[in-house]
Design an enzyme around this catalytic site. Sequence first.
Site, short mmCIF file in Angstrom:
data_model
loop_
_atom_site.label_atom_id
_atom_site.label_comp_id
_atom_site.label_asym_id
_atom_site.label_seq_id
_atom_site.Cartn_x
_atom_site.Cartn_y
_atom_site.Cartn_z
CG ASP A 289 0.05 -4.94 -0.76
OD1 ASP A 289 -0.26 -5.86 -1.53
OD2 ASP A 289 0.19 -5.07 0.46
CG ASN B 63 8.67 -13.90 -0.92
OD1 ASN B 63 9.29 -14.89 -0.57
ND2 ASN B 63 8.83 -13.38 -2.12
CB CYS C 254 1.35 -9.87 -4.32
SG CYS C 254 -0.10 -10.59 -3.50
NE ARG C 255 3.82 -5.36 -2.99
CZ ARG C 255 3.92 -4.54 -1.95
NH1 ARG C 255 4.07 -3.25 -2.16
NH2 ARG C 255 3.90 -5.01 -0.72
CB SER C 256 9.17 -9.74 -3.86
OG SER C 256 8.59 -10.60 -2.92
CB CYS D 96 6.89 -7.27 -1.62
SG CYS D 96 6.37 -9.00 -1.73
#
Length: 153
Positions: free
Chosen positions: A123, A12, A14-16, A9
Amino acid sequence: MATKILMVCLGNICRSPLAEGILQSKLPKDKFIVDSAGTGDWHVGHQPDKRSVAVAKKNGLDIANQKARQFTASDFEMFDYIYVMDKSNYDNVVKLAPNPEAKAKVQLMLDGLTTVKGMEVPDPYFGGNEGFDTVYAMLDEACTVVANKLLNK
Ligand code: 4NP
């Protein structure tokens, strides 16, 4: 040799990190290595965002020990599959691809979910907690599809 999968993401944090933890939980550890990275460098060395840690915990996963790092061109050599969360991540990652084979490793995380291509994991960084629940649900569904595909190879 283990199959290696990288989740990418922007930050690195939040999402990934969630994608890493979720996919890892769906695959046997002796056969698959799952990691994550960000295209940006602002959060290098940081733990995941506390809202990601919380939503993971709520769903039975501990991602608190992950540390953010930046995606580099050498990740194309290391990893077999690279899943990106959105189109800007895609653009930033493929820009570093040394050849067409490397570029072909990069896929949008949600592209395996439906026949509609180009869907993005939003995001959640600047929003509230509910954004993290939405992201978790999307990633859980997408990771189930990815895990089944990898396990049936
Ligand atoms: P991520 O979210 O890409 O899912 O980790 C973000 C984290 C931090 C920032 C942007 C997105 N930031 O601008 O610092």
